[in-house]
Design a protein around this motif. Structure first.
Motif, PDB file in Angstrom:
ATOM      1  N   SER A 195       0.822  -1.199   0.000  1.00  0.00           N
ATOM      2  CA  SER A 195       0.000   0.000   0.000  1.00  0.00           C
ATOM      3  C   SER A 195       0.857   1.250   0.000  1.00  0.00           C
ATOM      4  N   GLU A 196       0.298   2.315  -0.577  1.00  0.00           N
ATOM      5  CA  GLU A 196       0.972   3.607  -0.594  1.00  0.00           C
ATOM      6  C   GLU A 196       0.820   4.267   0.772  1.00  0.00           C
ATOM      7  N   ALA A 197       1.885   4.929   1.249  1.00  0.00           N
ATOM      8  CA  ALA A 197       1.847   5.595   2.547  1.00  0.00           C
ATOM      9  C   ALA A 197       1.168   6.950   2.428  1.00  0.00           C
ATOM     10  N   PHE A 198       0.476   7.366   3.512  1.00  0.00           N
ATOM     11  CA  PHE A 198      -0.134   8.679   3.581  1.00  0.00           C
ATOM     12  C   PHE A 198      -0.068   9.138   5.022  1.00  0.00           C
ATOM     13  N   VAL A 199      -0.384  10.388   5.301  1.00  0.00           N
ATOM     14  CA  VAL A 199      -0.291  10.889   6.667  1.00  0.00           C
ATOM     15  C   VAL A 199      -1.551  10.573   7.449  1.00  0.00           C
ATOM     16  N   LEU A 200      -1.389  10.365   8.741  1.00  0.00           N
ATOM     17  CA  LEU A 200      -2.488   9.984   9.621  1.00  0.00           C
ATOM     18  C   LEU A 200      -3.592  11.033   9.635  1.00  0.00           C
ATOM     19  N   SER A 201      -3.249  12.307   9.494  1.00  0.00           N
ATOM     20  CA  SER A 201      -4.269  13.360   9.556  1.00  0.00           C
ATOM     21  C   SER A 201      -5.259  13.287   8.409  1.00  0.00           C
ATOM     22  N   SER A 202      -4.936  12.561   7.341  1.00  0.00           N
ATOM     23  CA  SER A 202      -5.859  12.435   6.215  1.00  0.00           C
ATOM     24  C   SER A 202      -6.701  11.166   6.286  1.00  0.00           C
ATOM     25  N   GLN A 203      -6.503  10.359   7.326  1.00  0.00           N
ATOM     26  CA  GLN A 203      -7.226   9.097   7.468  1.00  0.00           C
ATOM     27  C   GLN A 203      -8.628   9.343   7.998  1.00  0.00           C
ATOM     28  N   PHE A 204      -9.581   8.520   7.599  1.00  0.00           N
ATOM     29  CA  PHE A 204     -10.963   8.659   8.016  1.00  0.00           C
ATOM     30  C   PHE A 204     -11.273   7.754   9.203  1.00  0.00           C
ATOM     31  N   ASN A 205     -12.382   8.020   9.884  1.00  0.00           N
ATOM     32  CA  ASN A 205     -12.816   7.221  11.030  1.00  0.00           C
ATOM     33  C   ASN A 205     -12.875   5.739  10.702  1.00  0.00           C
ATOM     34  N   SER A 206     -12.482   4.929  11.659  1.00  0.00           N
ATOM     35  CA  SER A 206     -12.594   3.472  11.630  1.00  0.00           C
ATOM     36  C   SER A 206     -11.734   2.783  10.585  1.00  0.00           C
ATOM     37  N   ALA A 207     -10.862   3.491   9.906  1.00  0.00           N
ATOM     38  CA  ALA A 207      -9.966   2.844   8.949  1.00  0.00           C
ATOM     39  C   ALA A 207      -8.691   2.455   9.686  1.00  0.00           C
ATOM     40  N   GLU A 208      -8.379   1.170   9.724  1.00  0.00           N
ATOM     41  CA  GLU A 208      -7.157   0.716  10.380  1.00  0.00           C
ATOM     42  C   GLU A 208      -5.991   0.860   9.438  1.00  0.00           C
ATOM     43  N   SER A 209      -4.850   1.214  10.003  1.00  0.00           N
ATOM     44  CA  SER A 209      -3.631   1.344   9.221  1.00  0.00           C
ATOM     45  C   SER A 209      -2.460   0.930  10.094  1.00  0.00           C
ATOM     46  N   GLU A 210      -1.280   0.939   9.517  1.00  0.00           N
ATOM     47  CA  GLU A 210      -0.071   0.550  10.223  1.00  0.00           C
ATOM     48  C   GLU A 210       0.912   1.706  10.170  1.00  0.00           C
ATOM     49  N   ALA A 211       1.502   2.049  11.314  1.00  0.00           N
ATOM     50  CA  ALA A 211       2.454   3.152  11.371  1.00  0.00           C
ATOM     51  C   ALA A 211       3.682   2.828  10.535  1.00  0.00           C
ATOM     52  N   GLU A 212       4.160   3.846   9.824  1.00  0.00           N
ATOM     53  CA  GLU A 212       5.327   3.656   8.989  1.00  0.00           C
ATOM     54  C   GLU A 212       6.495   4.532   9.414  1.00  0.00           C
ATOM     55  N   ALA A 213       6.259   5.806   9.727  1.00  0.00           N
ATOM     56  CA  ALA A 213       7.330   6.719  10.126  1.00  0.00           C
ATOM     57  C   ALA A 213       6.737   7.929  10.826  1.00  0.00           C
ATOM     58  N   VAL A 214       7.575   8.591  11.624  1.00  0.00           N
ATOM     59  CA  VAL A 214       7.188   9.829  12.291  1.00  0.00           C
ATOM     60  C   VAL A 214       8.226  10.872  11.935  1.00  0.00           C
ATOM     61  N   ASP A 215       7.758  12.096  11.592  1.00  0.00           N
ATOM     62  CA  ASP A 215       8.631  13.173  11.167  1.00  0.00           C
ATOM     63  C   ASP A 215       8.667  14.273  12.229  1.00  0.00           C
ATOM     64  N   ALA A 216       9.817  14.868  12.483  1.00  0.00           N
ATOM     65  CA  ALA A 216      10.063  15.979  13.415  1.00  0.00           C
ATOM     66  C   ALA A 216      10.688  15.455  14.706  1.00  0.00           C
ATOM     67  N   GLU A 217      11.718  16.140  15.171  1.00  0.00           N
ATOM     68  CA  GLU A 217      12.512  15.638  16.299  1.00  0.00           C
ATOM     69  C   GLU A 217      11.772  15.590  17.630  1.00  0.00           C
ATOM     70  N   GLU A 218      11.361  16.738  18.181  1.00  0.00           N
ATOM     71  CA  GLU A 218      10.690  16.761  19.480  1.00  0.00           C
ATOM     72  C   GLU A 218       9.350  16.041  19.416  1.00  0.00           C
ATOM     73  N   LEU A 219       8.601  16.318  18.370  1.00  0.00           N
ATOM     74  CA  LEU A 219       7.323  15.652  18.191  1.00  0.00           C
ATOM     75  C   LEU A 219       7.531  14.154  18.040  1.00  0.00           C
ATOM     76  N   GLU A 220       8.567  13.760  17.328  1.00  0.00           N
ATOM     77  CA  GLU A 220       8.865  12.339  17.143  1.00  0.00           C
ATOM     78  C   GLU A 220       9.082  11.655  18.489  1.00  0.00           C
ATOM     79  N   ARG A 221       9.840  12.287  19.362  1.00  0.00           N
ATOM     80  CA  ARG A 221      10.119  11.698  20.674  1.00  0.00           C
ATOM     81  C   ARG A 221       8.820  11.494  21.454  1.00  0.00           C
TER      82      ARG A 221
END
Length: 80
Positions: A2-28
């Protein structure tokens, strides 16, 4: 695969799998909350105005995120 997309664009009740997190402090902070590669993520609820904040399930934990924070999480659709 599957093609990756950002979590903020995902709709209710759709399950997905985490792939990566961007930004240093936020990442931590997101890693501490369980947003690690391979974690199962499901959007549970979106705020009424501006769809912010959003409630997500990360494996067995429920977390509320601002849409801006969710935009830093890359996910891929699980298709279950």
């Amino acid at each position: 695969m599957s093609e990756a997309f950002v979590l903020s664009s995902q709709f209710n009740s759709a399950e997905s799998e985490a792939e990566a997190v961007d930004a240093e402090e936020l990442e931590r902070r997101l890693l501490e909350m369980g947003f690690v590669e391979g974690a199962v993520i499901e959007v549970l609820h979106e705020g009424l105005f501006g769809r912010d904040p959003i409630a997500v399930r990360v494996d067995d934990t429920r977390v509320a995120l601002r849409r801006r924070e969710a935009g830093a999480v890359s996910v891929k659709f699980d298709g279950r």
